[in-house]
Design an enzyme around this catalytic site. Structure first.
Site, mmCIF file in Angstrom:
data_model
loop_
_atom_site.group_PDB
_atom_site.id
_atom_site.type_symbol
_atom_site.label_atom_id
_atom_site.label_comp_id
_atom_site.label_asym_id
_atom_site.label_seq_id
_atom_site.Cartn_x
_atom_site.Cartn_y
_atom_site.Cartn_z
ATOM 1 N N HIS A 27 -6.613 8.121 24.680
ATOM 2 C CA HIS A 27 -6.856 8.316 26.115
ATOM 3 C C HIS A 27 -6.767 7.023 26.941
ATOM 4 O O HIS A 27 -7.134 7.027 28.114
ATOM 5 C CB HIS A 27 -8.154 9.111 26.389
ATOM 6 N N ASP A 60 -9.236 -1.589 26.009
ATOM 7 C CA ASP A 60 -9.310 -0.918 24.712
ATOM 8 C C ASP A 60 -8.083 -0.018 24.562
ATOM 9 O O ASP A 60 -8.139 1.199 24.745
ATOM 10 C CB ASP A 60 -10.606 -0.121 24.583
ATOM 11 N N HIS A 85 -10.633 13.363 29.790
ATOM 12 C CA HIS A 85 -10.890 12.697 28.494
ATOM 13 C C HIS A 85 -12.348 12.716 28.072
ATOM 14 O O HIS A 85 -12.681 12.281 26.979
ATOM 15 C CB HIS A 85 -10.388 11.260 28.538
ATOM 16 N N GLY A 86 -13.242 13.216 28.937
ATOM 17 C CA GLY A 86 -14.654 13.191 28.570
ATOM 18 C C GLY A 86 -15.496 13.717 29.717
ATOM 19 O O GLY A 86 -14.991 14.430 30.589
#
Lengths: 483, 136
Positions: free
Chosen positions: A331, A98, A406-407
């Site tokens: 990201h 992705d 990123h999370g």
């Protein structure tokens, strides 16, 4: 598997796997984690994958591992690696399928109390306006010429076609357009997949989330971002859809032969790569840039749909229902950047997979309102927990190639998550916490249960303690739309 | 004891699928069934189009990835799955397939990519296995 004894503590929240750990390592692995997050990383193959990544030819300084790291395929999610430009390699597997998966944050001037009676309607309108789910087609149908324009111009295509406001563009990483993107490096199959999917959310962990600003930590930065405590904001998390997936698949397969051609030894075939100055490496970088531009345009079209949903919900009910863009950040990306390494300016290709660019104050690409503060960093949580707005710092430039987390990072497998709770049960639980959920797949929702993720607050505390980001605001979800 | 054709393995972020087969053709067949099962694909009762796909690759692992990607392309672009699958996979990394392409009536999850991560077809004639990791 790597044991704790193989990891050397180098600071309160920094650790290192030395280059001597394995003969084929070219650089050490630097880990940002507290004790608990390190223990979590040691439970799966995250750190083995980071060590594997440290064997890529042309690496500079060290491979960085963020506190939200988890096992991926080839390269860990939450990993950063920089290769010297142009003789080092670029690896599509170290960027991911992705390409330019990322997050966009928009601020509103709608107070939660004012919005609360209409939040069910807002969630419905967002769900109806923003196509989501497997193989879903968007309302924008692109001709081949249009798609080539998207590939070259990203967010500028969206601006020229009425999907963006002027102010959105400078508040987007790279102003929403990576240069040197040539659609001739994209396969016909990827082009076919890309024509119908612009302006779609997709499935998996992608979402649109309405949050309220729960707490502000940096008032000056929050003011520059139009963030106020108790007011609604909107996050969009998605990427380049089937277009990017196909480009990555094409090049991971094609570069298998490049590895043989350039006699590159790798511990994992998913780390396949080619020198940046080779025809194969140049073609991938160009195709990846096309996918990155597609993703910028995709999130921009979704913003346009979300603005319509806000208008449909709030027109005549609140004074101002406009959504202004705070920032948009990738990201999963490979970027050619200049960094100071051991006192020298070096041009490198920074691979960030599940890691966010976090450039510090003074970065010329930033709009003036952010330039003295640093680049906004968006760290989404896990549907039922907080998300964070951070700022990039000088520390991130010195320690992590201008990168941060990123999370939250997964800690439980999808299989276990599905066994632990049913999607409909989870939806009820979240509803009780005041979080409205619209999901296309109950099984998919269960896989994304908040307890399958690490504690995002702990992750953020590590990156701020390490000085590779700075807190601006904590967000709390009130409505989530998932594919 | 006969091994199951496929089953899901623990993987923190993505999907890992153990596949087993008595022959290469059987192994590829198991991978096909397993991938559609992971995605929660249900096929319509009627409709269908007979199709053939032939593929060649550098090695068997590349061939397996290429085959599964070919099927994913059908899922995304034409919303179809496969039934009546006949596969002939040869040691020289070639594949000949015949199947009926049937519309999908429902699907739960999307696969972004078929990875090469740790992919190695192992075993002896009569008992082959591999682990396929999918990006989701």
């Amino acid at each position: 598997m790597i044991n704790k004894g193989d990891v050397v503590r180098t600071g309160p929240v920094t650790w290192e796997i030395p280059k001597t750990y394995r003969k084929d390592m070219r650089v050490p692995v630097r880990i940002f984690a507290d004790e608990r997050l390190l223990n979590a990383a040691l439970k799966d193959k995250s750190l083995t994958q980071a060590v594997n990544a440290s064997t890529l030819p042309g690496l500079v300084s060290h491979v960085t591992v963020m506190p939200d790291v988890h096992q991926g395929y080839g390269f860990p999610i939450g990993g950063v690696a920089a290769t010297s430009y142009p003789e080092g390699v670029i690896s599509p597997g170290a960027i991911g399928y992705d390409i330019n998966c990322g997050v966009r944050l928009l601020a509103s001037q709608i107070a939660y109390e004012e919005a609360e009676p209409y939040l069910d309607d807002l969630a419905l309108q967002l769900d109806e306006n923003c196509p989501s789910g497997v193989g879903v087609k968007g309302s924008v149908r692109l001709s081949v010429d249009d798609l080539e324009d998207v590939c070259r111009n990203g967010s500028n295509w969206a601006l020229n076609n009425g999907y963006a406001w002027e102010d959105d563009i400078p508040s987007t990483e790279e102003h929403g357009r990576i240069r040197n993107a040539d659609p001739r490096d994209v396969s016909p199959r990827a082009m076919e997949r890309g024509r119908s999917q612009l302006g779609t959310l997709g499935g998996g962990n992608h979402f649109i989330e309405v949050d309220l600003v729960e707490k502000i930590f940096d008032h000056e930065a929050a003011e520059a971002m139009n963030l106020s405590e108790g007011y609604l904001v909107l996050q969009i998390h998605c990427g380049s859809r089937g277009f990017g997936h196909q480009i990555c698949s094409d090049y991971v397969r094609d570069l298998q032969s490049a590895v043989r051609k350039y006699k590159i030894q790798l511990p994992d075939r998913e780390l396949v790569c080619a020198p940046l100055n080779s025809p194969e490496g140049e073609a991938y970088l160009s195709a990846m840039s096309c996918a990155a531009n597609y993703a910028f345009a995709n999130r921009q079209v979704l913003v346009s749909h979300a603005r319509r949903a806000f208008e449909q919900t709030f027109a005549g009910k609140v004074a101002n229902y406009e959504l202004t863009q705070v920032y948009d950040i990738a990201h999963n990306m490979g970027k050619i950047e200049d960094h100071q390494i051991e006192g020298k300016q070096v041009r490198v290709c920074v691979h960030r997979k599940g890691a966010t660019r976090a450039f510090g104050p003074g970065f010329s690409e930033l709009p003036e309102k952010y330039r003295h503060l640093g680049q906004p960093v968006l760290v989404p949580g896990s549907m039922g927990t907080a998300s964070w707005v951070l700022l990039g710092t000088e520390g991130s430039m010195l320690q992590s190639f201008g990168s941060t987390c990123h999370g939250a990072g997964r800690t439980m497998s999808r299989k276990k998550a599905k066994k632990s709770i049913r999607g409909d049960q989870l939806r009820k639980q979240l509803m009780k916490k005041g979080i409205r959920i619209h999901a296309g797949s109950m099984a998919g929702l269960a896989e994304e249960a908040p307890h399958a993720y690490k504690d995002v607050d702990a992750v953020v505390n590590v990156v701020t303690q390490a000085g590779i980001a700075k807190k601006v605001a904590r967000l709390r979800p009130v409505a989530v739309i998932k594919g | 004891m006969e091994l199951p054709e496929f089953y899901e393995l623990e993987h923190t972020a993505d999907w890992a699928l153990q596949i087993n087969g008595a022959s290469l053709s059987h192994l590829f067949h198991s991978a096909t069934l397993g991938m559609f099962d992971l995605m929660g694909v249900k096929l319509a009762d009627d409709g269908g189009l007979d199709r053939k796909i032939d593929l060649e690759a550098f090695d068997l692992e590349e061939l397996l990835v290429a085959w599964l990607e070919e099927l994913l392309y059908g899922v995304e672009m034409r919303s179809v799955g496969v039934t009546n699958l006949e596969l002939a996979v040869e040691e020289n990394s070639s594949l000949i397939s015949k199947f009926t392409e049937v519309p999908i009536s429902s699907i739960e999850k999307e696969i972004k990519g078929v990875t090469f991560h740790g992919l190695e077809i192992k075993g002896t004639r009569g008992s082959l296995e591999a682990i396929v990791v999918f990006d989701v």
